[in-house]
Motif scaffolding. Structure first.
Motif, PDB file in Angstrom:
ATOM      1  N   GLY A  35       0.796  -1.221   0.000  1.00 38.83           N
ATOM      2  CA  GLY A  35       0.000   0.000   0.000  1.00 38.83           C
ATOM      3  C   GLY A  35       0.826   1.266   0.000  1.00 38.83           C
ATOM      4  O   GLY A  35       0.297   2.366  -0.174  1.00 38.83           O
ATOM      5  N   ASN A  36       2.147   1.134   0.186  1.00 42.46           N
ATOM      6  CA  ASN A  36       3.003   2.322   0.267  1.00 42.46           C
ATOM      7  C   ASN A  36       4.432   1.924  -0.072  1.00 42.46           C
ATOM      8  O   ASN A  36       5.313   1.914   0.789  1.00 42.46           O
ATOM      9  N   PHE A  37       4.667   1.580  -1.342  1.00 42.10           N
ATOM     10  CA  PHE A  37       6.015   1.229  -1.762  1.00 42.10           C
ATOM     11  C   PHE A  37       6.924   2.453  -1.667  1.00 42.10           C
ATOM     12  O   PHE A  37       6.538   3.566  -2.021  1.00 42.10           O
ATOM     13  N   HIS A  38       8.147   2.257  -1.211  1.00 40.29           N
ATOM     14  CA  HIS A  38       9.122   3.328  -1.132  1.00 40.29           C
ATOM     15  C   HIS A  38      10.028   3.310  -2.361  1.00 40.29           C
ATOM     16  O   HIS A  38      10.226   2.268  -2.989  1.00 40.29           O
ATOM     17  N   LYS A  39      10.594   4.464  -2.664  1.00 41.64           N
ATOM     18  CA  LYS A  39      11.618   4.546  -3.699  1.00 41.64           C
ATOM     19  C   LYS A  39      12.986   4.344  -3.038  1.00 41.64           C
ATOM     20  O   LYS A  39      13.299   4.976  -2.038  1.00 41.64           O
ATOM     21  N   VAL A  40      13.769   3.459  -3.618  1.00 44.43           N
ATOM     22  CA  VAL A  40      15.077   3.090  -3.057  1.00 44.43           C
ATOM     23  C   VAL A  40      16.140   3.355  -4.112  1.00 44.43           C
ATOM     24  O   VAL A  40      15.961   3.020  -5.293  1.00 44.43           O
ATOM     25  N   ARG A  41      17.249   3.941  -3.697  1.00 41.43           N
ATOM     26  CA  ARG A  41      18.331   4.252  -4.635  1.00 41.43           C
ATOM     27  C   ARG A  41      19.369   3.139  -4.632  1.00 41.43           C
ATOM     28  O   ARG A  41      19.866   2.734  -3.579  1.00 41.43           O
ATOM     29  N   TYR A  42      19.657   2.638  -5.821  1.00 41.80           N
ATOM     30  CA  TYR A  42      20.732   1.663  -6.010  1.00 41.80           C
ATOM     31  C   TYR A  42      21.896   2.374  -6.693  1.00 41.80           C
ATOM     32  O   TYR A  42      21.720   3.019  -7.730  1.00 41.80           O
ATOM     33  N   HIS A  43      23.083   2.302  -6.108  1.00 43.28           N
ATOM     34  CA  HIS A  43      24.250   3.019  -6.624  1.00 43.28           C
ATOM     35  C   HIS A  43      25.270   2.038  -7.193  1.00 43.28           C
ATOM     36  O   HIS A  43      25.514   0.969  -6.617  1.00 43.28           O
ATOM     37  N   TYR A  44      25.837   2.429  -8.323  1.00 47.98           N
ATOM     38  CA  TYR A  44      26.930   1.658  -8.909  1.00 47.98           C
ATOM     39  C   TYR A  44      28.137   2.579  -9.030  1.00 47.98           C
ATOM     40  O   TYR A  44      28.085   3.596  -9.737  1.00 47.98           O
ATOM     41  N   ASP A  45      29.214   2.251  -8.314  1.00 49.08           N
ATOM     42  CA  ASP A  45      30.445   3.029  -8.365  1.00 49.08           C
ATOM     43  C   ASP A  45      31.415   2.321  -9.300  1.00 49.08           C
ATOM     44  O   ASP A  45      32.145   1.405  -8.899  1.00 49.08           O
ATOM     45  N   GLY A  46      31.404   2.726 -10.552  1.00 49.55           N
ATOM     46  CA  GLY A  46      32.211   2.066 -11.564  1.00 49.55           C
ATOM     47  C   GLY A  46      33.325   2.962 -12.066  1.00 49.55           C
ATOM     48  O   GLY A  46      33.582   4.036 -11.519  1.00 49.55           O
ATOM     49  N   PRO A  47      33.991   2.549 -13.133  1.00 50.57           N
ATOM     50  CA  PRO A  47      35.116   3.326 -13.667  1.00 50.57           C
ATOM     51  C   PRO A  47      34.710   4.686 -14.213  1.00 50.57           C
ATOM     52  O   PRO A  47      35.556   5.552 -14.392  1.00 50.57           O
ATOM     53  N   SER A  48      33.412   4.884 -14.473  1.00 51.17           N
ATOM     54  CA  SER A  48      32.936   6.184 -14.956  1.00 51.17           C
ATOM     55  C   SER A  48      32.335   7.026 -13.836  1.00 51.17           C
ATOM     56  O   SER A  48      31.664   8.016 -14.092  1.00 51.17           O
ATOM     57  N   GLY A  49      32.557   6.620 -12.583  1.00 54.42           N
ATOM     58  CA  GLY A  49      31.993   7.354 -11.464  1.00 54.42           C
ATOM     59  C   GLY A  49      30.653   6.779 -11.042  1.00 54.42           C
ATOM     60  O   GLY A  49      30.173   5.782 -11.586  1.00 54.42           O
ATOM     61  N   ARG A  50      30.038   7.409 -10.064  1.00 51.98           N
ATOM     62  CA  ARG A  50      28.782   6.903  -9.513  1.00 51.98           C
ATOM     63  C   ARG A  50      27.620   7.193 -10.450  1.00 51.98           C
ATOM     64  O   ARG A  50      27.440   8.309 -10.924  1.00 51.98           O
ATOM     65  N   ARG A  51      26.823   6.151 -10.703  1.00 50.99           N
ATOM     66  CA  ARG A  51      25.536   6.288 -11.378  1.00 50.99           C
ATOM     67  C   ARG A  51      24.511   5.491 -10.593  1.00 50.99           C
ATOM     68  O   ARG A  51      24.844   4.493  -9.947  1.00 50.99           O
ATOM     69  N   SER A  52      23.255   5.926 -10.649  1.00 54.62           N
ATOM     70  CA  SER A  52      22.243   5.377  -9.750  1.00 54.62           C
ATOM     71  C   SER A  52      20.955   5.080 -10.498  1.00 54.62           C
ATOM     72  O   SER A  52      20.642   5.703 -11.514  1.00 54.62           O
ATOM     73  N   LEU A  53      20.220   4.120  -9.947  1.00 53.73           N
ATOM     74  CA  LEU A  53      18.855   3.854 -10.368  1.00 53.73           C
ATOM     75  C   LEU A  53      17.933   4.061  -9.179  1.00 53.73           C
ATOM     76  O   LEU A  53      18.287   3.711  -8.041  1.00 53.73           O
ATOM     77  N   THR A  54      16.762   4.613  -9.427  1.00 54.57           N
ATOM     78  CA  THR A  54      15.730   4.700  -8.406  1.00 54.57           C
ATOM     79  C   THR A  54      14.765   3.534  -8.620  1.00 54.57           C
ATOM     80  O   THR A  54      14.208   3.376  -9.710  1.00 54.57           O
TER      81      THR A  54
END
Length: 354
Positions: free
Chosen positions: A53-72
């Motif tokens: 009834g109340n899903f939260h948004k969670v950030r997944y981070h990938y710290d790779g050779p091109s720097g940090r990129r994230s998915l919500t």
């Protein structure tokens, strides 16, 4: 985890200008993420994702050779909790959790930038409507001595500088006699004028000289923002504007007029003008967002008579060292602020630089 895989879904193009017949395929990313948990960490882990009834948004981070990129992310199905072969959760205190999650935006978000410009001065246009007599100017409760109708800008500047609410070093007056631009720094206030001692025209019946007028309005100030898009995806600009009589903000085409059936070059310097703002306004150029939203969360689109931002900043446009300069124009008080947020997205966790 390192993966660029995705599935696609066809989205209706019914609301797109030009009416696409078959819609457009867009990527959908669903991730399956493994976690090891203890009985103590499992309740916190469950609260992190929320409930049906109340899903939260969670950030997944990938710290790779091109720097940090994230998915919500948000849950796509119920989390499964199991014990691996050879483990007993009650004895060994280990759970294996499998999370299936959908990316809210299918693209990986890289580094964003937020920049601000603040209107530095109260700037006014002053038109003296008369051919004789004198006028006065008032700023923050203090009124000048009488100023001759044909005073030079330097004379008006000196006179305003005598006011305790202004000060000699805080005012600049340019223009021509009877048509001035007055810029006042150091404080915020409203400039008003009194033209009852001005005369215009000739004899007005048996009543003598007709009174003149001093017409005053805010004059525009221009600020500049640095914009660049190093990614393989379009960059949709996001603005926030303080209350003011009006703002102009840029929506340049970067040569993309053909998409909208407009003449080549027509929108290279396109600007959108806001109505008078009595509260803060958010402007999001992304066509999947509500474009105009006021601070009270009301939809302000009706105030723009159908005028919308059209253009994204194309992939690989400008760099941090060589950005594109974009202007904003404020017609309003000193201290009114414009904020630009640049959220940059990539189609993979790493790589794809120009």
């Amino acid at each position: 985890m390192y993966a660029t895989g995705f599935t696609v879904r066809t989205m209706s193009g019914a609301f797109e200008p030009g009416g696409r017949i078959v819609g457009e395929s867009v990527p959908i990313r669903e991730l399956v993420l493994p976690f090891w948990l203890t009985p103590e960490s499992r309740p916190r882990f469950q609260r992190l994702w929320g409930t049906p009834g109340n899903f939260h948004k969670v950030r997944y981070h990938y710290d790779g050779p091109s720097g940090r990129r994230s998915l919500t992310l948000r849950l796509a199905k119920e989390i499964t909790y199991t014990t691996e072969d050879g483990f007993d959760a009650d004895i060994d205190g280990v759970y294996h959790a499998v999370v299936s999650a959908l990316a809210v935006n299918p693209m990986y978000e890289g580094a964003e930038s937020i920049s601000e410009w603040t209107n530095p001065t109260d700037q006014f246009s002053v038109e003296v409507q008369g051919n004789g007599g004198t006028f006065t100017l008032t700023y923050r409760g203090a009124t000048t001595q009488a100023i001759p109708y044909a005073a030079t800008p330097a004379m008006v500047q000196t006179t305003l500088g005598y006011l305790s609410t202004v000060g000699a070093g805080n005012v600049t007056v340019t223009g021509t006699p009877n048509a001035y631009t007055v810029a006042i720094s150091g404080s915020a206030g409203t400039l008003t004028g009194d033209g009852k001692n001005l005369t215009v025209g000739g004899i007005w019946g048996d009543l003598g000289w007709e009174h003149g007028n001093v017409a005053i309005d805010y004059a525009p100030n221009i600020g500049w923002f640095e914009v660049w898009n190093p990614t393989d995806q379009p960059l949709w600009l996001e603005w926030v504007f303080d209350p003011a009589k009006s703002w102009q903000f840029p929506d340049p085409s970067f040569g993309q007029e053909r998409k909208w059936g407009r003449s080549p070059g027509q929108d290279l310097e396109r600007m959108i003008v806001t109505p008078e703002l009595t509260q803060m306004l958010s402007v999001m150029a992304d066509p999947f967002m509500d474009t105009y939203v006021s601070a009270d969360l009301s939809n302000a689109a009706g105030l723009f008579n159908g005028v919308e931002p059209l253009y994204a900043v194309p992939p690989y446009t400008g760099t941090a060292d060589d950005p594109v300069l974009m202007p904003v124009v404020c017609v309003g008080p000193a201290g009114a602020k414009a904020t630009l947020r640049q959220r940059r997205f990539w189609s993979a966790e790493s790589g794809l630089e120009a």
